[in-house]
Scaffold this active site. Structure first.
Site, PDB file in Angstrom:
ATOM      1  N   HIS A 180       0.840  -1.207   0.000  1.00  0.00           N
ATOM      2  CA  HIS A 180       0.000   0.000   0.000  1.00  0.00           C
ATOM      3  C   HIS A 180       0.874   1.256   0.000  1.00  0.00           C
ATOM      4  O   HIS A 180       0.632   2.188  -0.766  1.00  0.00           O
ATOM      5  CB  HIS A 180      -0.900   0.029   1.242  1.00  0.00           C
ATOM      6  CG  HIS A 180      -2.127  -0.794   1.169  1.00  0.00           C
ATOM      7  ND1 HIS A 180      -2.108  -2.167   1.100  1.00  0.00           N
ATOM      8  CD2 HIS A 180      -3.435  -0.441   1.187  1.00  0.00           C
ATOM      9  CE1 HIS A 180      -3.346  -2.617   1.071  1.00  0.00           C
ATOM     10  NE2 HIS A 180      -4.189  -1.589   1.125  1.00  0.00           N
TER      11      HIS A 180
ATOM     12  N   HIS B  54       0.950  -3.935   9.391  1.00  0.00           N
ATOM     13  CA  HIS B  54       2.352  -3.755   9.003  1.00  0.00           C
ATOM     14  C   HIS B  54       3.175  -3.243  10.168  1.00  0.00           C
ATOM     15  O   HIS B  54       2.676  -2.518  11.030  1.00  0.00           O
ATOM     16  CB  HIS B  54       2.495  -2.746   7.857  1.00  0.00           C
ATOM     17  CG  HIS B  54       2.251  -3.325   6.513  1.00  0.00           C
ATOM     18  ND1 HIS B  54       3.089  -4.237   5.928  1.00  0.00           N
ATOM     19  CD2 HIS B  54       1.258  -3.118   5.634  1.00  0.00           C
ATOM     20  CE1 HIS B  54       2.618  -4.566   4.736  1.00  0.00           C
ATOM     21  NE2 HIS B  54       1.492  -3.908   4.546  1.00  0.00           N
TER      22      HIS B  54
END
Length: 174
Positions: free
Chosen positions: A109, A149
């Site tokens: 992302h 993450h």
């Protein structure tokens, strides 16, 4: 050194989970993170730039940057490093979105967001380029907030994204 980075990563994620997550902020951040799913925001912006002849090269550069980021981050680095997602490595971390099935490092992302945003920042007027960078940063930070993450994943995604944007601009110039 790797252990130090992992410990710092976990401490930051726990700080976010325990002190920053709030009921009013969570829907906003989960929406922001969804804008990075499959790079959809950046794909749409790139496609819009292809419409006008004046911005067509910028649109192509953005698409090339997105493709480079996909190859570098999602096809090469994720499989080479094979880093476990933080919520799988540390059961105390609770993800706020559907658990991604791929590896954690680096953040795709963030990589795609900065790949496209870097091109837009370099090639469009600053009134469009700066908001693109701000949105890329928000998407990257959202990956920490939603717990999918590590901070180092996001940092490397930022770096590979910028490198992808730089590469794409060189390709389009030729």
């Amino acid at each position: 050194m790797l252990e130090f980075i992992t410990n710092a990563d976990i401490q930051i994620l726990l700080l976010i989970q325990e002190n920053i997550r709030t009921p009013w902020l969570t829907p906003i951040v989960t929406f922001l993170t969804s804008l990075g799913n499959a790079g959809i925001l950046w794909v749409l912006l790139s496609a819009l730039l292809l419409i006008s002849k004046k911005t067509r090269k910028i649109g192509w550069a953005s698409f090339i940057a997105l493709f480079a980021s996909l190859v570098i981050n999602n096809l090469i680095l994720k499989n080479l490093v094979a880093r476990t997602r933080p919520y799988d490595a540390f059961q105390v971390l609770v993800p706020l979105v559907t658990r991604p099935s791929d590896f954690s490092f680096p953040s795709g992302h963030t990589g795609s967001s900065f790949a496209s945003a870097y091109v837009l920042w370099r090639r469009l007027p600053k009134t469009a380029g700066i908001p693109a960078l701000v949105m890329a940063a928000l998407i990257g930070l959202s990956r920490l907030y939603v717990g999918v993450h590590y901070p180092s994943d996001v940092l490397v995604g930022l770096l590979t994204g910028i490198l992808s944007g730089m590469l794409a601009q060189r390709i389009v110039k030729k």
